[in-house]
Design a protein around this motif. Structure first.
Motif, PDB file in Angstrom:
ATOM      1  N   TRP A 136      14.382  49.857  50.354  1.00  0.00           N
ATOM      2  CA  TRP A 136      15.128  51.112  50.453  1.00  0.00           C
ATOM      3  C   TRP A 136      14.503  52.211  49.592  1.00  0.00           C
ATOM      4  CZ3 TRP A 136      18.529  50.638  54.241  1.00  0.00           C
ATOM      5  CH2 TRP A 136      19.037  49.374  54.534  1.00  0.00           C
ATOM      6  N   TYR A 164      14.770  49.050  45.303  1.00  0.00           N
ATOM      7  CA  TYR A 164      14.457  50.441  45.632  1.00  0.00           C
ATOM      8  C   TYR A 164      13.053  50.793  45.144  1.00  0.00           C
ATOM      9  CZ  TYR A 164      19.365  51.854  46.546  1.00  0.00           C
ATOM     10  OH  TYR A 164      20.625  52.007  47.062  1.00  0.00           O
ATOM     11  N   MET A 237      25.547  51.913  50.734  1.00  0.00           N
ATOM     12  CA  MET A 237      24.638  50.974  50.084  1.00  0.00           C
ATOM     13  C   MET A 237      25.361  50.086  49.078  1.00  0.00           C
ATOM     14  SD  MET A 237      21.943  51.390  51.719  1.00  0.00           S
ATOM     15  CE  MET A 237      20.964  50.219  50.782  1.00  0.00           C
TER      16      MET A 237
END
Length: 275
Positions: A136, A164, A237
């Protein structure tokens, strides 16, 4: 060598262009544009613009003519992405680097279906390829970062893990892959998985602010975030992490750093770069 970039006027595409100028300075760069204004922006950056649209296969065939490699930056519509693959095959493109999703065999907010279908189409085309299975974007947490810095409180829903990295980091990997075509069929790109409290501590390090790191209910999370998020995607998320069964625990930086040829920057520095 002629390299074509879809999504060339977007954020990831812009970063990729910058890196390609470093990694493949002799390559001729081409980008897809849907409007004259977008084409002018590409040309101003030294990228040859060709008009086209994912919804119009013939326009893609014309745009891809003479290209050797394709950096295929994905969109959420699998049917339109099929046009890209068909056009690439028709014109004889030699290599595709496609931005897919990490942990593709797990639930990914529904995005896994699009990427599975497109990966299958690319594999069936017979074109040599690398699937860039990206985790992500860290930028998706900007609303929660702003809320925490402003209020002094970092909300989260669970201790589940997530990975991330920044768009710029993914763009560097994509540029290295498309420039060399030397990394195999699949690279799983992500940072070692971490919890939202870990992310909060990295935010403290990035900003020098002490935060109250607190588990809350979704309703409180949404209320605290409302003034700082344009999309509310941060809550999506958080729920994704809370629900689990998403493959995030298994994400590591191994492939990412192999492709980059250097370590990822520390998470606090990554945060600092997007604030």
């Amino acid at each position: 060598m002629n390299i074509f970039i879809t999504g060339a006027t977007g954020q990831l595409g812009n970063f990729a262009i910058d890196y390609l100028k470093q990694f493949a300075p002799q390559a001729h760069l081409y980008g897809l544009a849907r409007t004259k204004e977008a084409a002018q922006r590409l040309e101003a950056r030294g990228v040859s613009a060709r008009m086209g649209d994912f919804a119009d296969k013939l326009s893609l065939v014309n745009a891809f003519a003479g290209m050797e490699r394709l950096l295929f930056i994905s969109i959420p519509q699998a049917n339109l992405q099929g046009n890209v693959v068909a056009a690439a095959k028709e014109v004889g493109i030699d290599f595709i680097a496609y931005t897919s999703i990490n942990g593709i065999d797990y639930p990914k907010n529904g995005l896994e279906y699009n990427h599975r279908q497109t990966e299958a189409l690319i594999a069936e085309s017979g074109i040599k390829h690398t699937f860039l299975r990206n985790s992500w974007y860290l930028e998706m947490e900007l609303g929660s970062f702003k809320a925490a810095v402003e209020t002094g409180k970092y909300d989260y829903l669970s201790q589940g893990k997530i990975s991330y990295a920044t768009r710029q980091e993914y763009a560097e990997a994509a540029a290295r892959v498309i420039a060399t075509a030397a990394f195999g069929e699949v690279v799983e790109l992500g940072r070692d998985a971490f919890t939202h409290p870990d992310l909060a501590h990295a935010l403290e390090a990035a900003t020098g602010k002490n935060l109250k790191i607190t588990t809350v209910d979704p309703e409180i999370y949404q209320a605290d975030l409302a003034a700082f998020s344009e999309t509310n995607f941060e809550l999506v998320m958080q729920e994704y992490v809370k629900n689990g069964n998403n493959g995030e625990d298994a994400v590591t930086k191994t492939d990412f750093e192999r492709v980059l040829g250097h370590p990822l920057v520390p998470l606090a520095d990554a945060i600092k770069s997007i604030l």
